[in-house]
Design a protein around this motif. Sequence first.
Motif, short mmCIF file in Angstrom:
data_model
loop_
_atom_site.label_atom_id
_atom_site.label_comp_id
_atom_site.label_asym_id
_atom_site.label_seq_id
_atom_site.Cartn_x
_atom_site.Cartn_y
_atom_site.Cartn_z
N ALA A 169 0.82 -1.21 0.00
CA ALA A 169 0.00 0.00 0.00
C ALA A 169 0.85 1.26 0.00
O ALA A 169 0.56 2.23 -0.71
CB ALA A 169 -0.94 -0.01 1.21
N LYS A 170 1.92 1.26 0.79
CA LYS A 170 2.78 2.45 0.83
C LYS A 170 3.49 2.66 -0.50
O LYS A 170 3.58 3.80 -1.01
CB LYS A 170 3.81 2.34 1.96
CG LYS A 170 4.77 3.53 2.00
CD LYS A 170 5.61 3.56 3.25
CE LYS A 170 4.85 4.14 4.40
NZ LYS A 170 5.71 4.34 5.60
N HIS A 171 3.99 1.59 -1.10
CA HIS A 171 4.66 1.72 -2.39
C HIS A 171 3.71 2.22 -3.47
O HIS A 171 4.13 2.89 -4.41
CB HIS A 171 5.29 0.38 -2.81
CG HIS A 171 6.61 0.13 -2.17
ND1 HIS A 171 6.73 -0.39 -0.90
CD2 HIS A 171 7.87 0.32 -2.62
CE1 HIS A 171 8.02 -0.51 -0.59
NE2 HIS A 171 8.72 -0.08 -1.62
N ALA A 172 2.42 1.91 -3.33
CA ALA A 172 1.44 2.37 -4.31
C ALA A 172 1.35 3.89 -4.34
O ALA A 172 0.99 4.49 -5.36
CB ALA A 172 0.08 1.76 -4.02
N LEU A 173 1.67 4.54 -3.21
CA LEU A 173 1.63 6.00 -3.17
C LEU A 173 2.71 6.64 -4.03
O LEU A 173 2.64 7.83 -4.36
CB LEU A 173 1.79 6.50 -1.72
CG LEU A 173 0.64 6.18 -0.76
CD1 LEU A 173 0.98 6.69 0.63
CD2 LEU A 173 -0.67 6.79 -1.27
N LEU A 174 3.72 5.86 -4.42
CA LEU A 174 4.79 6.40 -5.25
C LEU A 174 4.36 6.56 -6.71
O LEU A 174 5.00 7.29 -7.47
CB LEU A 174 6.03 5.49 -5.19
CG LEU A 174 6.67 5.33 -3.81
CD1 LEU A 174 7.77 4.28 -3.86
CD2 LEU A 174 7.23 6.66 -3.32
#
Length: 328
Positions: free
Chosen positions: A249-254
């Motif tokens: 989920a955090k990597h998707a913010l990139l």
Amino acid sequence: MDESAFITIDAEQVAALVEEHLPLLACTLRPDYRAALEAALLSETNERGRAALEQLITNAHIAESESLPLCQDTGYVWVCLEVSGAVYVAADVFSGVDAAVARASEAGGLRMSLVHDALVNRTNTGTNSPAFCEVVQRGVVQRDGVGVPLFASKSGTPTPSLCTTPAPSLCTKPTPSLCATHSATLHVMLKGGGSDNASAQTMLPPSAGVEGVLDFVAQAVANKGANACPPLVLGVGVGRSFDSVASLAKHALLRPVGSVHPNEEIAALETELLTRINALGIGPGGLGGSTTALAVHIESAPSHIASLPVAVNIGCTALRSISLNLSE
């Protein structure tokens, strides 16, 4: 393999990049998010929502022009080294990051936002450290057995680039023939407490299916989205395991706001979920309107047959990250 062919990433290089970019990150809204804000202003019809969008755009301009933090919560520092191929990473590659964060935070006038221990010693460290650091293999997001990485340019704006070698995926090079080359990208993000506090994670039964995933994400926004300073960007991770779905989920913010997922089915789900979330009427600043979120980014991966892990990591109106290509 000839060691001269390796890309070498050392602690001094990583620390220097973190120290250089932290003050800039604190004061500069990510360009893709800012462009989406400006586009939303043209379509938002709610009067209070429009006023909030105008203030957010003005705030971003003042922060950048006067080198002032976008938000009083200048966040914790997340540093992720994403590598692929022949990359030599020393075990102490992050050993200089905490000192770099302390120097940059003091020089940039950033708020000190870290406590020594979340459970038993909540006194402030006074240095804005430690930073939270990780190394991941490029292609950590697997889809149909194929690694799907993110491309990031030196400008700091990650841009997906389709490639057909060896299989449909995102590639870090502009031409298919270069897909097998070695690469390294350093992601640095400042993440505030408000947006993380509104994030959520669950382990659904597989029988919940796609609709269960969409319901969970929409409910998470309905529950706490107004507290996370909308318009939001939602990073959604589905799959892997309990301990690693939040990383998806955090990597998707990139991913850049406005990008289209290469998988058409997932792209359609992102659109559907964005529509559902904006129909909640929370709006910019929680003041009402049709712009609760600017984008939904989903990353999916394999999981156990008995599990359906889901995580939502919320990005707020102070979306601050940069992705640096260390391969050039």
